[in-house]
Design a protein around this motif. Structure first.
Motif, PDB file in Angstrom:
ATOM      1  N   PRO A  82       0.811  -1.229   0.000  1.00 30.04           N
ATOM      2  CA  PRO A  82       0.000   0.000   0.000  1.00 30.04           C
ATOM      3  C   PRO A  82       0.836   1.268   0.000  1.00 30.04           C
ATOM      4  CG  PRO A  82      -0.895  -1.608   1.551  1.00 30.04           C
ATOM      5  CD  PRO A  82       0.416  -2.161   1.067  1.00 30.04           C
ATOM      6  N   ARG A  83       2.003   1.185   0.568  1.00 30.89           N
ATOM      7  CA  ARG A  83       2.867   2.367   0.649  1.00 30.89           C
ATOM      8  C   ARG A  83       3.323   2.835  -0.732  1.00 30.89           C
ATOM      9  NH1 ARG A  83       8.461   2.620   4.244  1.00 30.89           N
ATOM     10  NH2 ARG A  83       9.008   4.797   3.775  1.00 30.89           N
ATOM     11  N   TYR A  84       3.470   1.877  -1.666  1.00 31.58           N
ATOM     12  CA  TYR A  84       4.026   2.214  -2.975  1.00 31.58           C
ATOM     13  C   TYR A  84       3.033   2.045  -4.124  1.00 31.58           C
ATOM     14  CZ  TYR A  84       8.268   1.582  -0.198  1.00 31.58           C
ATOM     15  OH  TYR A  84       9.232   1.660   0.791  1.00 31.58           O
ATOM     16  N   GLN A  85       1.810   1.618  -3.830  1.00 31.07           N
ATOM     17  CA  GLN A  85       0.884   1.253  -4.898  1.00 31.07           C
ATOM     18  C   GLN A  85       0.601   2.396  -5.862  1.00 31.07           C
ATOM     19  OE1 GLN A  85      -2.407   1.995  -5.751  1.00 31.07           O
ATOM     20  NE2 GLN A  85      -2.807   3.508  -4.156  1.00 31.07           N
ATOM     21  N   LYS A  86       0.404   3.585  -5.352  1.00 34.42           N
ATOM     22  CA  LYS A  86       0.037   4.707  -6.212  1.00 34.42           C
ATOM     23  C   LYS A  86       1.151   5.038  -7.192  1.00 34.42           C
ATOM     24  CE  LYS A  86      -1.741   9.444  -5.914  1.00 34.42           C
ATOM     25  NZ  LYS A  86      -2.202  10.501  -4.980  1.00 34.42           N
ATOM     26  N   PHE A  87       2.369   5.135  -6.675  1.00 28.45           N
ATOM     27  CA  PHE A  87       3.516   5.479  -7.511  1.00 28.45           C
ATOM     28  C   PHE A  87       3.829   4.380  -8.518  1.00 28.45           C
ATOM     29  CE2 PHE A  87       8.135   4.913  -8.071  1.00 28.45           C
ATOM     30  CZ  PHE A  87       8.407   6.043  -8.814  1.00 28.45           C
ATOM     31  N   LEU A  88       3.927   3.134  -8.040  1.00 28.85           N
ATOM     32  CA  LEU A  88       4.277   2.034  -8.929  1.00 28.85           C
ATOM     33  C   LEU A  88       3.213   1.815 -10.002  1.00 28.85           C
ATOM     34  CD1 LEU A  88       5.745  -0.677  -6.519  1.00 28.85           C
ATOM     35  CD2 LEU A  88       6.984   0.709  -8.179  1.00 28.85           C
ATOM     36  N   SER A  89       1.958   1.920  -9.604  1.00 34.29           N
ATOM     37  CA  SER A  89       0.874   1.714 -10.567  1.00 34.29           C
ATOM     38  C   SER A  89       0.887   2.794 -11.641  1.00 34.29           C
ATOM     39  CB  SER A  89      -0.463   1.707  -9.833  1.00 34.29           C
ATOM     40  OG  SER A  89      -1.535   1.672 -10.741  1.00 34.29           O
ATOM     41  N   TYR A  90       1.129   4.034 -11.223  1.00 37.40           N
ATOM     42  CA  TYR A  90       1.125   5.147 -12.180  1.00 37.40           C
ATOM     43  C   TYR A  90       2.241   4.989 -13.217  1.00 37.40           C
ATOM     44  CZ  TYR A  90       0.875   9.968 -13.891  1.00 37.40           C
ATOM     45  OH  TYR A  90       0.742  11.082 -14.681  1.00 37.40           O
ATOM     46  N   VAL A  91       3.449   4.703 -12.762  1.00 39.96           N
ATOM     47  CA  VAL A  91       4.578   4.539 -13.684  1.00 39.96           C
ATOM     48  C   VAL A  91       4.366   3.313 -14.579  1.00 39.96           C
ATOM     49  CG1 VAL A  91       7.056   4.103 -13.856  1.00 39.96           C
ATOM     50  CG2 VAL A  91       6.193   5.707 -12.139  1.00 39.96           C
ATOM     51  N   THR A  92       3.844   2.220 -14.008  1.00 40.85           N
ATOM     52  CA  THR A  92       3.574   1.024 -14.806  1.00 40.85           C
ATOM     53  C   THR A  92       2.520   1.308 -15.871  1.00 40.85           C
ATOM     54  OG1 THR A  92       4.123  -0.405 -12.931  1.00 40.85           O
ATOM     55  CG2 THR A  92       2.852  -1.397 -14.720  1.00 40.85           C
ATOM     56  N   GLY A  93       1.504   2.115 -15.515  1.00 43.42           N
ATOM     57  CA  GLY A  93       0.483   2.486 -16.487  1.00 43.42           C
ATOM     58  C   GLY A  93       1.071   3.243 -17.661  1.00 43.42           C
ATOM     59  N   TRP A  94       1.962   4.163 -17.383  1.00 38.12           N
ATOM     60  CA  TRP A  94       2.613   4.926 -18.458  1.00 38.12           C
ATOM     61  C   TRP A  94       3.455   4.015 -19.346  1.00 38.12           C
ATOM     62  CZ3 TRP A  94       3.274   9.863 -20.542  1.00 38.12           C
ATOM     63  CH2 TRP A  94       2.411  10.827 -20.039  1.00 38.12           C
ATOM     64  N   MET A  95       4.220   3.137 -18.736  1.00 37.46           N
ATOM     65  CA  MET A  95       5.073   2.252 -19.525  1.00 37.46           C
ATOM     66  C   MET A  95       4.243   1.261 -20.331  1.00 37.46           C
ATOM     67  SD  MET A  95       7.881   3.627 -18.824  1.00 37.46           S
ATOM     68  CE  MET A  95       9.000   2.564 -19.711  1.00 37.46           C
ATOM     69  N   SER A  96       3.100   0.852 -19.785  1.00 37.41           N
ATOM     70  CA  SER A  96       2.233  -0.062 -20.521  1.00 37.41           C
ATOM     71  C   SER A  96       1.616   0.633 -21.729  1.00 37.41           C
ATOM     72  CB  SER A  96       1.133  -0.593 -19.595  1.00 37.41           C
ATOM     73  OG  SER A  96       0.382  -1.600 -20.217  1.00 37.41           O
ATOM     74  N   VAL A  97       1.160   1.864 -21.545  1.00 41.02           N
ATOM     75  CA  VAL A  97       0.633   2.640 -22.675  1.00 41.02           C
ATOM     76  C   VAL A  97       1.712   2.801 -23.738  1.00 41.02           C
ATOM     77  CG1 VAL A  97      -0.181   4.924 -23.402  1.00 41.02           C
ATOM     78  CG2 VAL A  97      -1.128   3.860 -21.346  1.00 41.02           C
ATOM     79  N   LEU A  98       2.933   3.127 -23.296  1.00 39.67           N
ATOM     80  CA  LEU A  98       4.054   3.286 -24.223  1.00 39.67           C
ATOM     81  C   LEU A  98       4.304   2.003 -25.005  1.00 39.67           C
ATOM     82  CD1 LEU A  98       6.747   4.574 -25.283  1.00 39.67           C
ATOM     83  CD2 LEU A  98       7.811   3.696 -23.208  1.00 39.67           C
TER      84      LEU A  98
END
Length: 526
Positions: free
Chosen positions: A127-143
């Motif tokens: 939970p401590r890192y979910q927001k950050f990790l999910s956001y960056v992963t979302g960008w890389m997945s879109v890319l």
């Protein structure tokens, strides 16, 4: 944030339920499970669930098109590896990706959503890192998916140019001509995905038949008509290290990018989860069976191609730029080359169409969670067709924009499309790491799944993670030991650049606007 309002979700779910139950074709139990999954994940059912099990499997198989892409994009594998190198690198890639696919299938069963990796990261990371990790992963997945969509259309355009070269040896392919062919391909993609969306399930099944028949025709023609290498040459002696690397082993490691590229996008059906009936069961089944059936067909195709290739050097030096066209020319006449290539292009074109569909759904999902600029527009659903028309159009525009780079520099464009490998591997690494974390420290918090890896699940996840890191490491190497501006693999620079941009976007926008799917999931649990 409006999409997270409980009242809106309940209303949309009720309307979708009424729509489905008014139809004569429905499975109440499967519908209840789908509704429960969507409610648990805090998402409204905005798409039609019109993909049955066979259509979902057909979608996975036709989109992945492993044997087709291995056939048309094996230059690097032959350049660094030769005949045995291409064969053996595909075998271990097929096995390694199998662990990835098993892991993804299980995650898709637990959380069948169009978001895919970024959603899984959000739900199962600390939970401590979910927001950050999910956001960056979302960008890389879109890319990754947008770069992959551009690469498919580009390959189609350049193959057509290669055919023109076969017919007219005096023809000199121009970059701008290839870009115009990409534009034409993208126009077809948009028209089919928007205006033929209602018949896509039937079309998927017909394309599956074409996918198999085309493979059979290629196999039969090459075994019957092409000159044949010896088994010793194919499996033992005809190694090549044309990149000048210090050892043959190192050369083969670098050349395995051909096998990796052909195995990518096996998770595409996960991004169509919200349009698959009984998604928690049928999506992982489609992913797994689509991958392994494609992989076995690719093994037969590779063996056939290698036996039918008289000379590696001549294949690599062919004016068309495609070794498979050289092989076809050794087996048949110009008319035969055109015919064989046409039956390859057809499934590849439809693979591009389905690739755009999956890409647009992944992009739509991230925008729905406020992860992208102009999220409200990108995340809008066409209420008449029940598809993300804006996301489809955006994906087509991005493909056209990337193809313009080819006019100025083919090296830069190739770097962008090869970025597909590195970015997608990154998303696999993060998502599989998060499910490993949950299984070890908080196994009771994982949702139930109907496609379960059982007691071997954790071991399979760990092996899949190691293979992801292995593939990512080798995917960024250049093809030649003497690196120039043209031979350098610029994908690593672009990967780092986009990663930094995603960090900047998180600081500027993500921290304030992006909540992350896990927050909604927790609310629904509460």
């Amino acid at each position: 944030m409006d999409s997270f309002k409980p009242s809106g979700l309940a209303q949309d779910t009720e309307l979708q339920s009424m729509d489905r139950h008014s139809s004569s074709d429905h499975d109440p139990k499967a519908e209840a499970i789908d509704d429960n999954d969507m409610q648990r994940m805090g998402k409204a059912q905005e798409f039609k669930r019109n993909l049955r099990p066979l259509a979902a499997l057909s979608f996975a198989s036709v989109l992945q098109a492993t044997w087709e892409f291995i056939l048309i994009s094996n230059y690097e594998g032959l350049y660094n590896g030769g005949l045995p190198g291409l064969f053996y690198s595909y075998i271990w890639t097929f096995i390694g990706f199998g662990f990835i696919i098993a892991s993804i299938s299980e995650m898709a069963s637990m959380a069948p959503t169009s978001g895919g990796q970024y959603h899984w990261v959000s739900e199962w990371s600390s939970p401590r890192y979910q927001k950050f990790l999910s956001y960056v992963t979302g960008w890389m997945s879109v890319l990754a998916w947008q770069a992959g969509a551009a690469s498919g259309s580009f390959l189609t355009g350049t193959i057509i140019q290669g055919l023109i070269s076969v017919r007219n040896p005096d023809y000199e392919p121009q970059s701008w001509q290839g870009t115009l062919l990409v534009f034409a391909m993208v126009l077809v993609i948009f028209i089919v995905n928007v205006f033929a969306c209602d018949i896509m399930p039937i079309l998927n099944n017909l394309l599956m038949i074409l996918h198999v028949l085309s493979w059979a025709v290629i196999i039969i023609v090459l075994w019957a008509m092409a000159p044949h290498q010896s088994a010793e040459a194919v499996f033992v002696t005809e190694w090549r290290n044309l990149g000048g690397w210090s050892t043959m082993g190192l050369s083969v490691m670098i050349g395995q990018i051909s096998a990796i590229y052909g195995s990518l996008s096996s998770d595409a059906t996960a991004h169509m989860s919200e349009e698959v009936k009984d998604a928690g069961r049928n999506v992982p089944v489609a992913i797994a069976w689509g991958y392994f059936s494609n992989g076995l067909m690719a093994i037969v195709l590779i063996i056939t191609l290698l036996f039918a290739m008289p000379s590696v050097e001549d294949a690599l030096d062919d004016p068309t730029g495609f070794p498979f066209l050289y092989v076809f020319q050794q087996a048949t006449s110009i008319a035969g080359v055109n015919g064989l290539t046409a039956i390859i292009l057809l499934p590849v074109i439809f693979s591009n169409i389905l690739f755009n569909a999956s890409t647009s759904r992944q992009t739509f999902a991230f925008a729905r969670d406020n992860g992208l600029p102009f999220s409200k527009w990108i995340g809008k659903v066409d209420q008449k067709r029940k598809i993300p028309t804006n996301a489809i159009a955006l994906s087509c525009i991005i493909s056209c924009a990337l193809s313009l780079i080819n006019i100025g520099s083919e090296t830069a464009f190739n770097a962008i499309i090869s970025l597909n490998v590195a970015a997608l591997m990154y998303t696999y690494i993060i998502s599989i790491s998060c499910v490993i974390y949950r299984k070890i420290w908080h196994p009771d918090t994982l949702p139930p799944r109907r496609w379960d890896l059982g007691r071997w699940g954790l071991a399979i996840n760990i092996i899949g993670l190691f293979y992801c890191c292995f593939a990512l490491f080798w995917s960024v190497w250049p093809g030649d030991v003497e690196v120039t501006a043209e031979s350098f693999n610029w994908s690593v620079v672009l990967f780092v650049g986009v990663f930094i941009i995603s960090l900047g976007m998180y600081v500027v926008k993500g921290r304030k606007d992006y909540v992350g799917p896990s927050v909604v999931v927790q609310k629904n649990r509460g």
